[in-house]
Design a protein around this motif. Structure first.
Motif, PDB file in Angstrom:
ATOM      1  N   ALA A  70       3.638  -5.056 -14.004  1.00  0.00           N
ATOM      2  CA  ALA A  70       2.425  -5.424 -13.799  1.00  0.00           C
ATOM      3  C   ALA A  70       1.782  -5.113 -12.526  1.00  0.00           C
ATOM      4  N   ILE A  71       2.592  -5.264 -11.557  1.00  0.00           N
ATOM      5  CA  ILE A  71       2.115  -4.904 -10.161  1.00  0.00           C
ATOM      6  C   ILE A  71       1.935  -3.273 -10.147  1.00  0.00           C
ATOM      7  N   LEU A  72       2.825  -2.700 -10.709  1.00  0.00           N
ATOM      8  CA  LEU A  72       2.698  -1.264 -10.765  1.00  0.00           C
ATOM      9  C   LEU A  72       1.400  -0.563 -11.318  1.00  0.00           C
ATOM     10  N   LYS A  73       0.897  -1.416 -12.230  1.00  0.00           N
ATOM     11  CA  LYS A  73      -0.402  -1.119 -13.047  1.00  0.00           C
ATOM     12  C   LYS A  73      -1.341  -1.173 -12.042  1.00  0.00           C
ATOM     13  N   VAL A  74      -1.515  -2.330 -10.970  1.00  0.00           N
ATOM     14  CA  VAL A  74      -2.373  -2.169 -10.126  1.00  0.00           C
ATOM     15  C   VAL A  74      -2.390  -1.277  -9.083  1.00  0.00           C
ATOM     16  N   ILE A  75      -1.092  -1.017  -8.608  1.00  0.00           N
ATOM     17  CA  ILE A  75      -0.794   0.042  -7.670  1.00  0.00           C
ATOM     18  C   ILE A  75      -1.257   1.422  -8.238  1.00  0.00           C
ATOM     19  N   GLN A 152       4.733  -6.245  -1.635  1.00  0.00           N
ATOM     20  CA  GLN A 152       4.466  -5.550  -0.259  1.00  0.00           C
ATOM     21  C   GLN A 152       3.300  -4.621  -0.316  1.00  0.00           C
ATOM     22  N   GLN A 153       3.739  -3.281  -0.982  1.00  0.00           N
ATOM     23  CA  GLN A 153       2.717  -2.106  -1.300  1.00  0.00           C
ATOM     24  C   GLN A 153       1.313  -2.588  -1.735  1.00  0.00           C
ATOM     25  N   THR A 158      -4.287  -3.570  -1.277  1.00  0.00           N
ATOM     26  CA  THR A 158      -5.372  -4.422  -1.690  1.00  0.00           C
ATOM     27  C   THR A 158      -5.984  -5.304  -0.737  1.00  0.00           C
ATOM     28  N   ALA A 159      -5.202  -5.677   0.368  1.00  0.00           N
ATOM     29  CA  ALA A 159      -5.559  -6.563   1.450  1.00  0.00           C
ATOM     30  C   ALA A 159      -5.842  -5.931   2.823  1.00  0.00           C
ATOM     31  N   VAL A 160      -5.140  -4.902   3.205  1.00  0.00           N
ATOM     32  CA  VAL A 160      -5.315  -4.325   4.327  1.00  0.00           C
ATOM     33  C   VAL A 160      -5.958  -3.148   4.599  1.00  0.00           C
ATOM     34  N   LYS A 161      -5.772  -2.230   3.378  1.00  0.00           N
ATOM     35  CA  LYS A 161      -6.420  -1.022   3.510  1.00  0.00           C
ATOM     36  C   LYS A 161      -7.848  -1.148   3.471  1.00  0.00           C
ATOM     37  N   PRO A 162      -8.379  -2.012   2.486  1.00  0.00           N
ATOM     38  CA  PRO A 162      -9.852  -2.087   2.550  1.00  0.00           C
ATOM     39  C   PRO A 162     -10.465  -2.560   3.740  1.00  0.00           C
ATOM     40  N   ILE A 163      -9.891  -3.209   4.579  1.00  0.00           N
ATOM     41  CA  ILE A 163     -10.235  -3.559   6.002  1.00  0.00           C
ATOM     42  C   ILE A 163     -10.073  -2.603   7.147  1.00  0.00           C
ATOM     43  N   SER A 355      -5.097  19.539  24.731  1.00  0.00           N
ATOM     44  CA  SER A 355      -6.575  18.926  24.915  1.00  0.00           C
ATOM     45  C   SER A 355      -6.586  17.477  25.185  1.00  0.00           C
ATOM     46  N   GLN A 356      -5.504  16.796  25.328  1.00  0.00           N
ATOM     47  CA  GLN A 356      -5.418  15.468  25.555  1.00  0.00           C
ATOM     48  C   GLN A 356      -6.160  14.484  24.553  1.00  0.00           C
ATOM     49  N   SER A 357      -6.629  15.029  23.375  1.00  0.00           N
ATOM     50  CA  SER A 357      -7.163  14.231  22.343  1.00  0.00           C
ATOM     51  C   SER A 357      -6.085  13.180  21.714  1.00  0.00           C
ATOM     52  N   VAL A 358      -6.314  12.089  21.107  1.00  0.00           N
ATOM     53  CA  VAL A 358      -5.718  11.082  20.652  1.00  0.00           C
ATOM     54  C   VAL A 358      -5.671  10.911  19.163  1.00  0.00           C
ATOM     55  N   ARG A 359      -4.771  10.469  18.665  1.00  0.00           N
ATOM     56  CA  ARG A 359      -4.959  10.027  17.128  1.00  0.00           C
ATOM     57  C   ARG A 359      -3.892   8.739  16.997  1.00  0.00           C
ATOM     58  N   ILE A 360      -4.720   7.828  16.236  1.00  0.00           N
ATOM     59  CA  ILE A 360      -4.080   6.432  16.256  1.00  0.00           C
ATOM     60  C   ILE A 360      -3.774   5.969  14.864  1.00  0.00           C
ATOM     61  N   ARG A 361      -2.739   5.367  14.356  1.00  0.00           N
ATOM     62  CA  ARG A 361      -2.428   5.059  13.283  1.00  0.00           C
ATOM     63  C   ARG A 361      -1.841   3.456  13.377  1.00  0.00           C
ATOM     64  N   PHE A 362      -1.961   2.583  12.446  1.00  0.00           N
ATOM     65  CA  PHE A 362      -1.339   1.122  12.477  1.00  0.00           C
ATOM     66  C   PHE A 362      -0.421   1.152  11.224  1.00  0.00           C
ATOM     67  N   GLY A 363       0.797   0.358  11.482  1.00  0.00           N
ATOM     68  CA  GLY A 363       1.649   0.549  10.414  1.00  0.00           C
ATOM     69  C   GLY A 363       2.445  -1.252  10.414  1.00  0.00           C
ATOM     70  N   ASP A 364       3.440  -1.196   9.508  1.00  0.00           N
ATOM     71  CA  ASP A 364       4.155  -2.504   9.500  1.00  0.00           C
ATOM     72  C   ASP A 364       3.313  -3.650   9.137  1.00  0.00           C
ATOM     73  N   PHE A 365       2.600  -3.607   8.070  1.00  0.00           N
ATOM     74  CA  PHE A 365       1.723  -4.736   7.509  1.00  0.00           C
ATOM     75  C   PHE A 365       2.277  -5.477   6.260  1.00  0.00           C
ATOM     76  N   ASP A 366       3.460  -5.949   6.931  1.00  0.00           N
ATOM     77  CA  ASP A 366       4.108  -6.954   5.754  1.00  0.00           C
ATOM     78  C   ASP A 366       3.299  -8.267   5.354  1.00  0.00           C
ATOM     79  N   TRP A 367       3.250  -8.507   4.294  1.00  0.00           N
ATOM     80  CA  TRP A 367       2.779  -9.823   3.917  1.00  0.00           C
ATOM     81  C   TRP A 367       3.710 -11.245   4.457  1.00  0.00           C
TER      82      TRP A 367
END
Length: 485
Positions: A70-75, A152-153, A158-163, A355-367
């Motif tokens: 059921a979860i895989l169907k949502v994912i 968790q996926q 459904t909760a973190v990626k949308p925001i 170039s000293q340009s930067v790239r940012i990402r966030f991780g570890d969003f466990d419920w």
């Protein structure tokens, strides 16, 4: 924050940022480059999900239960993780048998991340290039695993990626069933157990058919934590929530090998340069860059990280989802657990060497399960308030005064100059008469109205750590001349 100096890249700009982010991907070597398969067919290591029903069609699916399906169907409604072009199904990679761990990249209390090596000539090697394996841990070998990878996926998608959208690190499910990788991971952990941090020794990967593949954003980590003050902090706070927590952790466990609070950034100072340099210095995010020969050249890049839209967006979402703080939040509040997840994520950043340009990402969003975590959240906040970690300007240990080593933005604000003084008085946990941790009350006259918070810990070790912050007694304290008595 993982600050990663990378070689210049020559490709299109990363459209996910308006801060001059470097092109994606960005790496010293091609081990962290996410490649696109040259064919529109799913790779041989992937399994198709047709409305969540055909996950196990080319493997024994008895290990899947109805809840998983059921979860895989949502994912499966998310874009295909295997980069295939068929929009009518979802592909989940399977880790090939014979995959070996190369090294432990990092670990926390709940998870561990490994660099892995796919068997030569296996097509999965191409599809998993630039990805690390993240797995859940258990307190001891063979202990039951309560972590639910699929939930968790689903929570991430459904909760973190949308925001937070493209600010989050790429993470996808991977099937470990019949790969024998868990045994290999635990063999590696046993071999290096003596080199692990004391609190992680003897912990291992839990038996599982699932794992996560995550984007390789090495090498070091920084957690932005509470980018605004806790709504339930006391009015007289001269320390933000995270700096108060750092002071509490240091006092509770003054281990010499721990990173000191003054070496970590104050979250409130990340986006505020209107304070002394030693407080708002961007090098507190990346202390290792201070040793670079041209360290000053990184100042502006580090400032761009601190003021990046990703940091501002994270702060906004933290504020939106918690208006009251841990002391006043209710267990039934559906938003508060998400706020706590957002406050415990990890920030990764890469700086392009040229170039000293930067790239940012966030991780570890466990419920965070409120039924398990809520009382802990409330209890920690109560300890910070009642123990004086939010409000104390002084630490009294072994008849000597010290300034707390937190370097918080609020310590230089108007509240700190107007409030009545607070003191954390240290007594020795072991009650040794020769420890130097017991305060001789005959030495000092402390005025009435001064809040004194007693705390027991290893006073001898704490005194050594606090030595650089030793200070004369504050002016409101009268030191008795015992020789005249």
């Amino acid at each position: 924050m993982a600050l990663h100096l990378v070689a210049p890249q020559h490709s299109d700009e990363d459209s996910a940022s308006n801060q001059g982010d470097s092109p994606e991907p960005c790496s010293d070597d091609d081990s962290s480059i996410l490649t696109q398969p040259s064919t529109s067919n799913p790779p041989s290591s992937a399994i198709q999900v047709l409305d969540g029903q055909d996950l196990g069609r080319d493997d024994d699916s008895a290990w899947l239960n109805s809840q998983d399906m059921a979860i895989l169907k949502v994912i499966s409604s998310e874009p295909c993780l295997a980069n295939c072009q068929d929009q009518h199904h979802h592909c989940i990679k399977r880790l090939p048998a014979g995959t070996k761990p190369v090294k432990l990249v990092g670990e926390g209390s709940a998870n561990a991340v490994f660099e892995i090596k796919i068997p030569q000539r296996d097509r999965a090697g191409r599809d998993m290039k630039g990805l690390l394996l993240r797995v859940a841990k258990v307190p001891s070998l063979g202990a039951p695993l309560s972590y639910n990878y699929l939930l968790q996926q689903k929570y991430l998608q459904t909760a973190v990626k949308p925001i937070l959208g493209d600010h989050i690190v790429h993470q996808e499910l991977v099937i470990l069933h019949k790969s024998n990788i868990v045994r290999e991971l635990n063999n590696l952990l046993r071999d290096i157990n003596h080199t692990r941090r004391d609190k992680f020794k003897g912990t291992y990967v839990g038996e599982t058919d699932w794992g996560f593949l995550i984007e390789d954003m090495r090498p070091q980590e920084f957690k932005p934590k509470w980018l605004s003050q806790s709504p339930s902090a006391p009015k007289g706070a001269i320390r933000c929530r995270q700096c108060a927590m750092e002071l509490r952790n240091l006092t509770k466990d003054p281990s010499r090998n721990k990173t000191r609070p003054e070496r970590k950034p104050c979250p409130l100072a990340l986006m505020n340069s209107d304070c002394p340099w030693h407080v708002c210095s961007p090098f507190r995010m990346a202390p290792h860059l201070t040793d670079e020969p041209d360290s000053e050249s990184y100042v502006e890049a580090l400032r761009r990280i601190a003021s990046h839209d990703a940091i501002r967006d994270l702060k906004e979402q933290q504020d939106i989802h918690d208006k009251v703080g841990p002391l006043r939040a209710l267990p039934s509040d559906p938003f508060f657990p998400l706020a706590m997840t957002l406050r415990d994520c990890t920030c990764f950043a890469q700086i392009d060497k040229c170039s000293q340009s930067v790239r940012i990402r966030f991780g570890d969003f466990d419920w965070k399960d409120p039924e398990v975590k809520f009382e802990t959240w409330r209890g920690v906040e109560a300890e910070l308030v009642e123990g004086g970690f939010y409000t104390s300007e002084w630490i009294l240990c072994g008849n000597q005064f010290y300034r707390p080593p937190t370097l918080c933005l609020l310590e230089h604000g108007p509240v700190a100059t107007k409030k009545k003084p607070d003191i954390i008085q240290i007594t020795d946990l072991k009650h040794h008469t020769d420890s130097g941790g017991q305060v001789d009350t005959h030495l000092f006259q402390i005025p009435k109205g001064t809040a004194i918070h007693s705390y027991s810990t290893d006073a001898n070790v704490l005194k050594q750590i606090l030595a650089p912050f030793r200070s004369d007694a504050p002016t409101f304290v009268i030191q008795n001349d015992l020789s005249a008595q």
